[in-house]
Design an enzyme around this catalytic site. Structure first.
Site, PDB file in Angstrom:
ATOM      1  N   HIS A   1       0.833  -1.209   0.000  1.00 47.34           N
ATOM      2  CA  HIS A   1       0.000   0.000   0.000  1.00 47.34           C
ATOM      3  C   HIS A   1       0.865   1.255   0.000  1.00 47.34           C
ATOM      4  CE1 HIS A   1      -3.439  -2.483   2.061  1.00 47.34           C
ATOM      5  NE2 HIS A   1      -3.277  -2.787   0.787  1.00 47.34           N
TER       6      HIS A   1
HETATM    7  C1  LIG Z   1       0.473  -7.205  -4.630  1.00 49.41           C
HETATM    8  C2  LIG Z   1      -0.505  -6.126  -4.272  1.00 49.41           C
HETATM    9  C3  LIG Z   1      -1.615  -6.441  -3.508  1.00 49.41           C
HETATM   10  C4  LIG Z   1      -2.538  -5.449  -3.164  1.00 49.41           C
HETATM   11  N1  LIG Z   1      -3.707  -5.801  -2.561  1.00 49.41           N
HETATM   12  C5  LIG Z   1      -4.680  -4.871  -2.424  1.00 49.41           C
HETATM   13  C6  LIG Z   1      -5.983  -5.233  -1.996  1.00 49.41           C
HETATM   14  O1  LIG Z   1      -6.280  -6.401  -1.750  1.00 49.41           O
HETATM   15  N2  LIG Z   1      -6.922  -4.259  -1.867  1.00 49.41           N
HETATM   16  C7  LIG Z   1      -6.632  -2.945  -2.123  1.00 49.41           C
HETATM   17  O2  LIG Z   1      -7.516  -2.093  -1.942  1.00 49.41           O
HETATM   18  N3  LIG Z   1      -5.402  -2.578  -2.540  1.00 49.41           N
HETATM   19  C8  LIG Z   1      -4.447  -3.504  -2.739  1.00 49.41           C
HETATM   20  N4  LIG Z   1      -3.227  -3.146  -3.235  1.00 49.41           N
HETATM   21  C9  LIG Z   1      -2.932  -1.721  -3.403  1.00 49.41           C
HETATM   22  C10 LIG Z   1      -3.495  -1.088  -4.660  1.00 49.41           C
HETATM   23  O3  LIG Z   1      -3.522  -1.983  -5.730  1.00 49.41           O
HETATM   24  C11 LIG Z   1      -2.640   0.141  -4.962  1.00 49.41           C
HETATM   25  O4  LIG Z   1      -2.779   1.044  -3.887  1.00 49.41           O
HETATM   26  C12 LIG Z   1      -3.047   0.857  -6.226  1.00 49.41           C
HETATM   27  O5  LIG Z   1      -2.897   0.011  -7.333  1.00 49.41           O
HETATM   28  C13 LIG Z   1      -2.183   2.097  -6.417  1.00 49.41           C
HETATM   29  O6  LIG Z   1      -2.584   2.729  -7.589  1.00 49.41           O
HETATM   30  P1  LIG Z   1      -1.690   3.799  -8.318  1.00 49.41           P
HETATM   31  O7  LIG Z   1      -2.452   4.223  -9.510  1.00 49.41           O
HETATM   32  O8  LIG Z   1      -1.283   4.852  -7.344  1.00 49.41           O
HETATM   33  O9  LIG Z   1      -0.340   3.073  -8.739  1.00 49.41           O
HETATM   34  P2  LIG Z   1       0.045   1.629  -9.274  1.00 49.41           P
HETATM   35  O10 LIG Z   1      -1.035   0.664  -9.097  1.00 49.41           O
HETATM   36  O11 LIG Z   1       1.374   1.315  -8.686  1.00 49.41           O
HETATM   37  O12 LIG Z   1       0.218   1.852 -10.828  1.00 49.41           O
HETATM   38  C14 LIG Z   1       1.320   2.490 -11.403  1.00 49.41           C
HETATM   39  C15 LIG Z   1       1.450   2.017 -12.830  1.00 49.41           C
HETATM   40  O13 LIG Z   1       2.484   2.739 -13.474  1.00 49.41           O
HETATM   41  C16 LIG Z   1       3.298   1.847 -14.211  1.00 49.41           C
HETATM   42  N5  LIG Z   1       4.633   2.454 -14.296  1.00 49.41           N
HETATM   43  C17 LIG Z   1       5.560   2.575 -13.323  1.00 49.41           C
HETATM   44  N6  LIG Z   1       6.637   3.231 -13.793  1.00 49.41           N
HETATM   45  C18 LIG Z   1       6.367   3.531 -15.082  1.00 49.41           C
HETATM   46  C19 LIG Z   1       7.076   4.215 -16.100  1.00 49.41           C
HETATM   47  N7  LIG Z   1       8.305   4.719 -15.889  1.00 49.41           N
HETATM   48  N8  LIG Z   1       6.503   4.337 -17.316  1.00 49.41           N
HETATM   49  C20 LIG Z   1       5.261   3.832 -17.559  1.00 49.41           C
HETATM   50  N9  LIG Z   1       4.555   3.175 -16.645  1.00 49.41           N
HETATM   51  C21 LIG Z   1       5.099   3.035 -15.407  1.00 49.41           C
HETATM   52  C22 LIG Z   1       3.246   0.549 -13.451  1.00 49.41           C
HETATM   53  O14 LIG Z   1       3.534  -0.541 -14.300  1.00 49.41           O
HETATM   54  C23 LIG Z   1       1.808   0.548 -12.977  1.00 49.41           C
HETATM   55  O15 LIG Z   1       0.936  -0.030 -13.899  1.00 49.41           O
HETATM   56  C24 LIG Z   1      -2.294  -4.112  -3.577  1.00 49.41           C
HETATM   57  C25 LIG Z   1      -1.177  -3.794  -4.336  1.00 49.41           C
HETATM   58  C26 LIG Z   1      -0.284  -4.786  -4.706  1.00 49.41           C
HETATM   59  C27 LIG Z   1       0.921  -4.422  -5.546  1.00 49.41           C
END
Ligand SMILES: Cc1cc2nc3c(=O)[nH]c(=O)nc-3n(C[C@H](O)[C@H](O)[C@H](O)COP(=O)(O)OP(=O)(O)OC[C@H]3O[C@@H](n4cnc5c(N)ncnc54)[C@H](O)[C@@H]3O)c2cc1C
Length: 651
Positions: free
Chosen positions: A560
């Protein structure tokens, strides 16, 4: 069709927040050209994404699984007795929502209010919380939404272990409720909902909900996957595009080969808490001192970039359960017959299949009593007084039950298990991430900061004891998997006790060695007695020390991550303003969980979607557009109410 070299909006990173922004904007105006650039592969039609029950496989750190990037502490940490922690992050379209555990929870109202930022109070955000949800459970509060693209349900099955857990939780003073995700409840248990569509049995990921849905009906959303954004291109302080490189650097004699795409209106960086600060720093946005050392031209001196990294911390304790219990262990262990049966069941009737579940069916949020607080030491009590005491909606810990061992099954004895998953919602510890080179293929310097504030030990110790008391009171309890518990002194009354001999004999009826007299190997548990009334285990100082050592040795990320590009005043280390604009730049926003100035007491998918919805709303307002609701029809989902069938696309 080839992709344009210039668009209106570029979204760099296709996690939940990025998918919401790209999908909402593209759907709001079909003449607006939006490009979404994602470092990982496309998740569309990937059965290792959409079948909920296989999520654990996405965590394999075996060099083959490319759905996650594994960030490892650069330095060994003295706070974890010389260990380095590993934080897996998504590396696939949909980001965390394509690989996460699908547990649905939401932050407390005071978490958003604590951002102390205009437009971001819980009251301001409530309509957006509702807008994103297709809540498929009954509810007796008015905080859920029913026409949004993200499905939330109980999934296909609820195991008997979940009800057992709820009954046992009640006996230790955690009452049952039918919905504790109402932004207020901080001490109660519930059947834990999931990001699974109950009609299709599929994972409800953000790319399917917001991006594939729009791409099915419009042609103004351009998707580039396997493309890593290396930097934002500036003209002066104005963002005018991005450069990206192939996901793998295996051609061109190892040289980085950049492709440039221009953005006429705005660049939105949405690469997650660990990805976004790296892009900003490579682009010249970060601490001037640090950037100059790396020969990077400074666009905006923002020392807060990459700082204040936060997470939630978990310890997992594993218990034996009765041989009759329904768990996913044989499936996870690789029993071919069981796997065939479960996959087949999912194909035939996914709406009620065992795989249409994460096997995490129940959980609770808890706060300590006055008596418990007294035992939690001065460091935590200080934090309690300043952070929790006057915010009755903030839980200190979450606990949930997994109906299986969340562990490497090749290292476990045969049998059935349950895992108690206890996690700290508002750690006081902080970490950081910074680039070491302008080269996007060079790994960053990462310090998870786990446990670097002593106040974080007491609540983790307390919750280990709490979930252990729950486990012991469950009908299915048949002992502790001693390898996954603290190393108490063997003579301590708190010492973990393994499987009882009767259960072991039933498990391995032909074994010659079950129960042989070798007391130093293990301590068998008591035979199950349905009428037993349990007393709480008493822990000595030495026992508490054993728990703290175990925490230091085993505490893990809860996946998270948040906080590395905080939305707060620039002079306080802030990186973005209330409209998510990066200080000292033009046409550049950050929209993902890195913007959180403080922690959120929740599994963070709901918050990432919400930040995405807020970002989309802000951008639409600035562009003079209106967000269209309901959103474009979600592939594989039943038809939303009120949308004519002719406007729906199904696969
Ligand atoms: C293993 C795991 C289990 C989890 N379990 C839960 C759960 O059960 N319930 C829940 O509510 N939350 C859960 N979470 C947390 C939740 O999924 C995250 O908080 C959420 O996905 C965050 O969203 P975000 O958009 O901030 O970033 P992220 O989901 O991290 O997305 C960032 C994206 O940017 C991409 N990226 C990174 N760097 C680059 C770059 N240089 N160029 C292009 N693309 C790039 C990555 O590939 C990714 O697709 C979990 C997360 C993980 C990893």
């Amino acid at each position: 069709m080839g992709h344009p070299q210039e668009v209106d909006i570029i979204v760099a990173g296709g996690g939940p927040a990025g998918c919401v922004v790209a999908g909402r904007l593209a759907y709001a105006d079909p003449s607006l050209k939006v490009m979404l650039i994602e470092g990982g592969a496309n998740n569309r039609d990937d059965p290792w994404v959409y079948r909920p029950g296989i999520y654990v496989r996405n965590m394999q750190n075996d060099g083959i699984n490319d759905k996650a990037t594994f960030y490892t502490d650069t330095m060994a940490s003295s706070y974890m007795r010389g260990r380095r922690s590993i934080v897996p992050c998504a590396n696939i379209l949909g980001g965390g929502s394509s690989i996460n555990f699908q547990m649905y929870t939401r932050a407390s109202a005071s978490d958003w209010d604590d951002f102390k930022t205009e437009g971001w109070t819980a009251k301001d955000l409530l309509p957006l919380m509702k807008r994103l949800e297709n809540y498929q459970k009954p509810s007796n509060n008015d905080t859920h939404g029913y026409d949004g693209p993200i499905a939330i349900s109980n999934g296909g099955t609820i195991t008997a272990l979940a009800h057992d857990f709820l009954r046992a939780s009640d006996t230790i003073g955690v009452p049952f409720s039918d919905d504790i995700q109402d932004l207020e409840t901080s001490h109660a248990s519930e059947i834990w909902a999931k990001y699974i569509n109950r009609h299709t049995g599929r994972r409800s990921d953000a790319a399917t909900a917001y991006v594939h849905s729009v791409m099915d009906v419009q042609n103004n959303l351009f998707l580039r996957t396997n493309s890593r954004v290396s930097r934002v291109i500036f003209e002066g302080d104005k963002a005018v595009g991005v450069a990206y490189v192939p996901a793998r650097n295996r051609g061109h004699a190892g040289q980085t080969m950049e492709t440039i795409v221009k953005a006429r209106k705005c660049v939105v960086v949405s690469s997650g808490t660990l990805g976004t600060p790296q892009i900003l720093e490579r682009s010249g946005v970060g601490s001037a001192e640090r950037l100059k050392k790396l020969d990077i031209k400074v666009v905006s001196d923002l020392p807060g970039v990459g700082e204040q990294y936060q997470d939630h911390y978990t310890t997992l304790s594993i218990y034996r359960v009765s041989n009759e219990s329904a768990t996913l262990d044989d499936f996870l262990r690789g029993d071919k017959e069981v796997q065939k049966e479960l996959f087949q069941e999912w194909e035939v009737s996914p709406e009620k299949a065992r795989l249409s579940s994460n096997a995490i069916d129940a959980g609770f949020k808890i706060r300590p009593t006055e008596a418990e607080l007294k035992e939690m030491g001065p460091e935590f009590n200080k934090l309690w007084d300043t952070y929790f005491k006057d915010k009755p909606d903030k839980p200190v810990m979450f606990g949930s039950i997994v109906s299986a061992a969340y562990a490497d099954h090749s290292l476990l004895p045969p049998g059935k298990y349950m895992t108690m998953f206890q996690y700290l919602e508002y750690p006081a510890s902080r970490g950081k991430i910074h680039i070491r080179s302008p080269n996007p293929y060079v790994e960053p310097e990462f310090d998870s900061g786990f446990m670097n504030n002593k106040a974080d030990f007491a609540p983790l110790r307390w919750s280990y004891k709490k979930t252990r008391e729950v486990a012991r009171r469950m009908d299915a309890f048949r002992g502790e998997l001693t390898s996954h518990h603290p190393r108490f002194h063997p003579a301590s009354p708190a010492a973990a006790m393994d499987i009882d001999i009767q259960t072991a004999k039933a498990l391995l009826p032909n074994a010659f060695t079950v129960g042989i007299h070798m007391g130093t190997w293990h301590k068998p548990g008591f035979t199950y007695d349905a009428n037993k009334v349990h007393e709480d285990i008493k822990y000595s100082e030495e026992d508490d020390k054993a728990i703290d050592d175990w925490i230091a040795d085993h505490v893990e990320t809860t996946w998270h991550s948040l906080g590395t590009c905080a939305m707060k005043p620039r002079e306080e280390g802030g990186v973005v303003d209330s409209h998510l604009n990066v200080f000292g730049t033009k046409n550049l926003k950050v929209v993902d969980l890195s913007i959180c100035p403080d922690n959120l007491g929740t599994n963070t998918y709901s918050s990432a979607l919400l930040v995405g919805e807020k970002g989309a709303t802000i951008l639409c307002e600035e562009l003079g557009l209106k967000i269209k609701t309901p959103h474009a029809p979600v592939p594989h989902a039943p038809m939303p109410k009120g949308v004519p069938a002719t406007q729906q696309v199904r696969h």
